[in-house]
Design a protein around this motif. Structure first.
Motif: not given
Lengths: 381, 248
Positions: A277-278, A280-288, A291, A295-296, B76, B86
């Motif tokens: 889920s971490q 998912a959260a990062a990707r949902s903010l546009g992180f590649s 990245q 970063f996460v 992206d 979520f």
């Protein structure tokens, strides 16, 4: 049988009982198990220990006399040590009196009797524990002085240890240099391999395959063979750069390759332990993908892998002693040279002690970190 | 042309378990669309498909008329403009509250640190959590964490915000502080798609309610109609169970 009124509304059926009522059984109070056995065992243990102590002290004195060492203050210290152990009779006897008091109390006050029994058992066990520990020390003393101090002289020749300490000590810096450089390289190399093993998608498949093959190879290859092959084999190839490397550099290279495989697995397990889920959260903010790792995921993984990472580093530090097979003059190699010159292993004892000394603080640190993590886990994240 | 157009979207897991069986849905600008339906009906999956966290097997999803599903789409870029919040907050536990909010604007949008922080503090002040800016997420209550998660998504200035059962993991007394923010966002005209079990809230806040069952939209309409006069039998049965459980 004829039904009188088939058209009448059916009687509502009562809800089924969930549980049949149970017969009532009464609890019969049980007296505590007597602590007398443990208490008597404690007294027997202390008596046996004093006997062993007296025997050991006379053997040690004999051994010291055989190497021409007789000293009144040493005698006082040795017998004083045995006398000190007499103090163990205090808890042992307390346990015995407590146990018999508890047995008398059973008829009067069960709660009191239980408390008294528990206390008596505890204190008796303390006496047994200390007696066992002291016995092991005495047995080791006997081992050292057996056969006219043969063991003591072979491993703990103080004069030789002092005389050769500067040689062994300065050679130990070679070990320190090897593991410091190797550890720094392993940290980076292991992470690279771990990230390669997690390369996503179809395009990542060949990268994953080659990284997995590397890890399998170097986890299966004994470190001593890796060092041997790298240290003796690569110089023979006479390739540029490789032919100019010193044995120490080959040792660092071999250890980095071997431990890089182990540490990449540590990194990988850490990365995979971060909940998806971490990601998912990062990707949902546009992180590649990269990245997200950088970063996460990796920052969270690194915190969790510090204890296993330090364990691998302790292994690596110990394995620096293996570099003696390719002729690097490290502490162990230096100590072996001294040992064969003097027909005595005391210089190797010096190396052993040096390794143990640098390892203990790290091992304690690992314990602390694991304890801290478990506490945090119990606290719920 | 609707802001989000979903046409005959199908998805199954591993090619065997169908989750979405041909979903059609339009979300107009400034609309708040609530997805309701029993567990496993595909609400969450549909939201995750909209911002590309899941791929779809067939059909298409369009954003401002541009197809954003299928191969070759820059996911992206899509996710920069389509925010999602979520059920389990998913704040980054190793970052402070303000870093959680500024991470994406700095790393993804390339904003300056000062600019991103200023905006983050503005947003945090709006949810009255600016005094918690330097705390770490584990020091916050569930409701506070979820409010930060909403702000984290808002910091990207999304075109549309997807809210995936955002109150389901919260203690009952913390639900309202999160729903208040959603009300505020509606009043500002934020386009939102919510998957929710809070029927009372869905009735109050939404412009359109969709009842999903077995991966298909069985009924959609204005909230008054869906909740007081459902036409579809399954919608009726579902709402009946909700009422019996005392949740409406």
């Amino acid at each position: 049988m004829d039904e009188p009124a088939a058209t009448a509304a059916p009687e509502p059926t009562p809800p089924p009982r969930i549980r049949a009522p149970r017969a009532i059984r009464k609890w019969t109070p049980a007296p505590p198990k007597s602590a007398k056995g443990v208490a008597l065992g404690a007294i027997a243990a202390v008596v046996a220990l004093i006997g062993l102590g007296l025997f050991s002290v006379s053997a040690v004195r004999e051994g010291l006399a055989s190497v021409g060492f007789e000293d009144a203050s040493t005698d006082i210290a040795l017998y004083g040590l045995v006398a000190l152990l007499l103090a163990l009779f205090v808890p042992a006897l307390k346990g015995l009196s407590g146990a018999s008091k508890a047995d008398r109390l059973v008829a009067v006050d069960l709660a009191e009797a239980r408390a008294e029994t528990a206390a008596a058992r505890e204190i008796s066990r303390v006496a047994i524990g200390y007696a066992a520990a002291a016995a092991i020390v005495f047995l080791f003393g006997l081992f050292l002085v057996a056969n006219e101090v043969a063991v003591g002289k072979t491993f703990f020749d103080l004069a030789l240890i002092v005389e050769t300490f500067h040689l062994v000590g300065s050679a130990f810096w070679v070990n320190v240099e090897i593991f410091m450089v190797a550890e720094a390289l392993v940290l980076v190399w292991g992470l690279l391999i771990a990230v390669a093993r997690l390369a996503p998608g179809k395009a990542g498949a060949p990268v994953r395959l080659i990284a997995t093959a590397y890890v399998d190879l170097f986890r299966g290859l004994p470190a001593i063979i890796a060092i041997y092959l790298v240290g003796f084999g690569l110089p023979l190839t006479d390739l540029p750069i490789l032919r100019d490397m010193t044995p120490t550099m080959f040792a660092i290279l071999a250890l980095t390759l071997t431990y890089g495989a182990y540490v990449s697995e540590v990194y990988r397990s850490g990365i995979e332990s971060v909940h998806w889920s971490q990601t998912a959260a990062a990707r949902s903010l546009g992180f590649s993908h990269m990245q997200t790792l950088r970063f996460v995921v990796v920052p969270q993984a690194v915190r969790r892998i510090i204890p296993p990472l330090l364990n691998d580093f302790i292994s690596l530090q110990k394995d620096t002693a293996l570099v003696s097979v390719i002729g690097t003059v490290d502490a162990f190699n230096q100590a072996k040279i001294i040992a064969s010159n003097h027909f005595n292993l005391s210089s190797v004892t010096t190396v052993a002690v040096l390794f143990v000394l640098i390892t203990i603080p790290q091992a304690r640190l690992v314990d602390k970190l694991i304890e801290r993590d478990q506490k945090r886990m119990r606290a719920g994240g | 042309m609707a802001l989000v157009e979903i046409r005959d979207v199908r998805k199954s897991y591993g090619g065997v378990v169908p989750v979405l069986n041909g979903v059609d849905l339009d979300v107009e600008e400034h609309q708040v669309v609530c997805l309701i339906g029993p567990s496993g009906c595909g609400k969450s999956t549909l939201l995750r498909c909209i911002n590309g966290l899941e791929t779809i097997d067939s059909g298409e999803i369009r954003l401002h008329g541009d197809r954003v599903s299928g191969p070759g789409v820059d996911v992206d870029a899509l996710r920069r403009d389509v925010g999602i919040v979520f059920q389990s907050f998913n704040l980054f536990p190793h970052m402070s509250v303000v870093d959680n909010v500024t991470a994406a604007p700095i790393k993804v949008l390339g904003q300056g640190r000062g600019e991103a922080k200023e905006r983050a503090m503005e947003l945090l002040a709006r949810i009255r959590l600016d005094h918690k800016a330097t705390e770490f997420p584990d020091r916050l209550s569930g409701g506070q964490q979820q409010r930060v998660a909403i702000v984290r998504a808002l910091a990207m200035d999304p075109i549309v915000l997807l809210l995936d059962e955002i109150t389901s993991a919260l203690d009952p007394e913390l639900v309202s502080e999160v729903l208040d923010i959603v009300r505020d966002l509606r009043d500002e005209g934020m386009t939102m798609v919510l998957a929710t079990h809070e029927m009372g809230f869905a009735r109050e806040v939404s412009s359109k309610v969709c009842f999903l069952y077995g991966g298909v939209v069985h009924e959609e309409g204005p909230p008054e109609q869906i909740f007081s006069d459902p036409k579809d039998e399954r919608t009726r049965a579902f709402l009946q169970r909700i009422i019996e459980a005392g949740r409406l």
